[in-house]
Motif scaffolding. Sequence first.
Motif, short mmCIF file in Angstrom:
data_model
loop_
_atom_site.label_atom_id
_atom_site.label_comp_id
_atom_site.label_asym_id
_atom_site.label_seq_id
_atom_site.Cartn_x
_atom_site.Cartn_y
_atom_site.Cartn_z
N LEU A 1 0.79 -1.22 0.00
CA LEU A 1 0.00 0.00 0.00
C LEU A 1 0.83 1.29 0.00
CD1 LEU A 1 -3.07 -0.86 2.27
CD2 LEU A 1 -3.10 -0.20 -0.13
N PRO A 2 1.97 1.36 0.72
CA PRO A 2 2.72 2.63 0.69
C PRO A 2 3.14 3.08 -0.70
CG PRO A 2 3.48 1.25 2.51
CD PRO A 2 2.56 0.41 1.69
N VAL A 3 3.30 2.13 -1.63
CA VAL A 3 3.72 2.51 -2.99
C VAL A 3 2.60 2.32 -4.01
CG1 VAL A 3 6.13 2.04 -2.56
CG2 VAL A 3 4.67 0.20 -3.42
N SER A 4 1.55 1.58 -3.66
CA SER A 4 0.51 1.32 -4.66
C SER A 4 -0.23 2.59 -5.04
CB SER A 4 -0.48 0.26 -4.14
OG SER A 4 -1.16 0.71 -2.98
N GLY A 5 -0.39 3.53 -4.09
CA GLY A 5 -1.04 4.79 -4.43
C GLY A 5 -0.25 5.58 -5.45
N TRP A 6 1.08 5.58 -5.31
CA TRP A 6 1.94 6.26 -6.29
C TRP A 6 1.82 5.57 -7.65
CZ3 TRP A 6 6.05 4.82 -9.37
CH2 TRP A 6 6.78 5.85 -9.96
N ILE A 7 1.79 4.23 -7.64
CA ILE A 7 1.64 3.48 -8.89
C ILE A 7 0.31 3.84 -9.56
CG2 ILE A 7 1.35 1.18 -9.87
CD1 ILE A 7 3.21 0.14 -7.65
N ASP B 1 -5.11 5.88 3.41
CA ASP B 1 -6.30 5.49 4.16
C ASP B 1 -6.35 3.98 4.36
OD1 ASP B 1 -8.90 5.17 5.20
OD2 ASP B 1 -9.80 5.27 3.20
N MET B 2 -6.12 3.23 3.29
CA MET B 2 -6.14 1.77 3.39
C MET B 2 -4.99 1.25 4.23
SD MET B 2 -7.22 0.76 -0.53
CE MET B 2 -8.80 1.30 -1.20
N LEU B 3 -3.84 1.90 4.13
CA LEU B 3 -2.70 1.50 4.96
C LEU B 3 -3.05 1.65 6.44
CD1 LEU B 3 0.27 0.61 5.15
CD2 LEU B 3 0.91 3.04 5.07
#
Length: 441
Positions: free
Chosen positions: A82-88, A389-391
């Motif tokens: 999740l910490p990087v999926s938002g950037w992706i 938020d999901m994190l």
Amino acid sequence: MQVDVKTQSQPAEESVSMIARLLSPVRQSRAFTFLWIGQLIAMLGSSVTMIILPIVVYNLTGSSTIMGLAMTIYILPNVLVLPVSGWIVDHTDRVRLILFTNTVRFAVMLTGAILIFTDQLTLPRLYIGLALYGLMDGIFNPAYAALRAEIFTPDIRNAANALTQMSIQGVRLLGPSLGGLLVTFTSPGSGFALDSLTYLISLFCFIMLGRHFVSSRRSITARPLSTAAENDLAGHPHARFSIWRDLMEGVWILKKFPWLWITIVIFSLLNICYQGIIAVMVPWLFKVHYQLTPLLYGLAMAATGVGAIIGALIFGSRVYWRRRGWIGYGGALLSGIALFLLSVITWAPGLIMIMMLEGFGLMMFALVWETSLQEMVPTESFGRVVSLDMLGSFALLPVGYLLIGWLADQVGGIFTIGLFAAAGILLVILGLCIPAVRRFD
């Protein structure tokens, strides 16, 4: 006589008008229609699997600890990505991300069905499938949320949110009952096979969405920061790295709205209590403690969908709501009270009605939260904010699942349900003591 006719026809006209407003996104936006149908079909299979999975685990082991471990293995990759999926999500074509993740989940569920049908499913193989499925969820969920925020334009937003939530709960109402029937009369493998088929059908809908939505699809080029975020980060020693600036923009946006970041912090703890009970202890309560049939367990989980649909109907009946802080947290409080009653009520129909109350409460909070995110967060940054938020929501769930499963085996499941439900209620009350939450309008 004319007055009587008008009086009698007015409620019918209002009813038709309400239905027309609710269905307006379907008429106005083909992108909404493809997104809506594609996700609903996939969710039907997932809701069946979520009913069957605990039954499979308890059939193999009968242990709450193992059930907690299984849920931990599922959620841990989800949290880590999740910490990087938002950037992706904010730098990649969101439709293609959805197509990729659903393709992998289709393969996972098909493999699971084959392993069950051939009696080759073991705990290690189940763990591998759960980990891969969780990883794909960690990428899919921010992509879907961001795409939804983009497609739900202001002219259809209220109706789109209400229709989406109502139909999702309708699917969740059907899925658990269908899952209970499949386990009772066929095999758990049938549920896994159905899930794989729904992912295959949903892929077609998302392909059509991609073709229709091509002009708005996200390029790989980085999106610019807001001026405020750019100014805030200009002096940072790592500001020259674009990825760091982009990741920090989500944090900056949350800092501007106390309602958002305070709620994320509170629910990071609250989800341990509520989701731990629902995912680990409710299956134990029905299957192991009361030794009820899978069909009754499926009906109980379906009842949460009924309660949620009622909540969505009530929330969607008005264009604007005042005192949304009280409404959202009041719903969360009601859900906690319902979960606490699971440790007291022993009557099977009573347990089903309690789950309906739990679904109603959580839906009221979910709709307040969803609309507030869509109002406050810019579309170009939505993936990063929703991943944070999901994190916050999922980060502590692996520990929570393990703790609840282990504690239930040590001190008893009924005591564990009451303890964690009471802790959740206290967290909600604490949130209401904060003015930024209580006064959110």
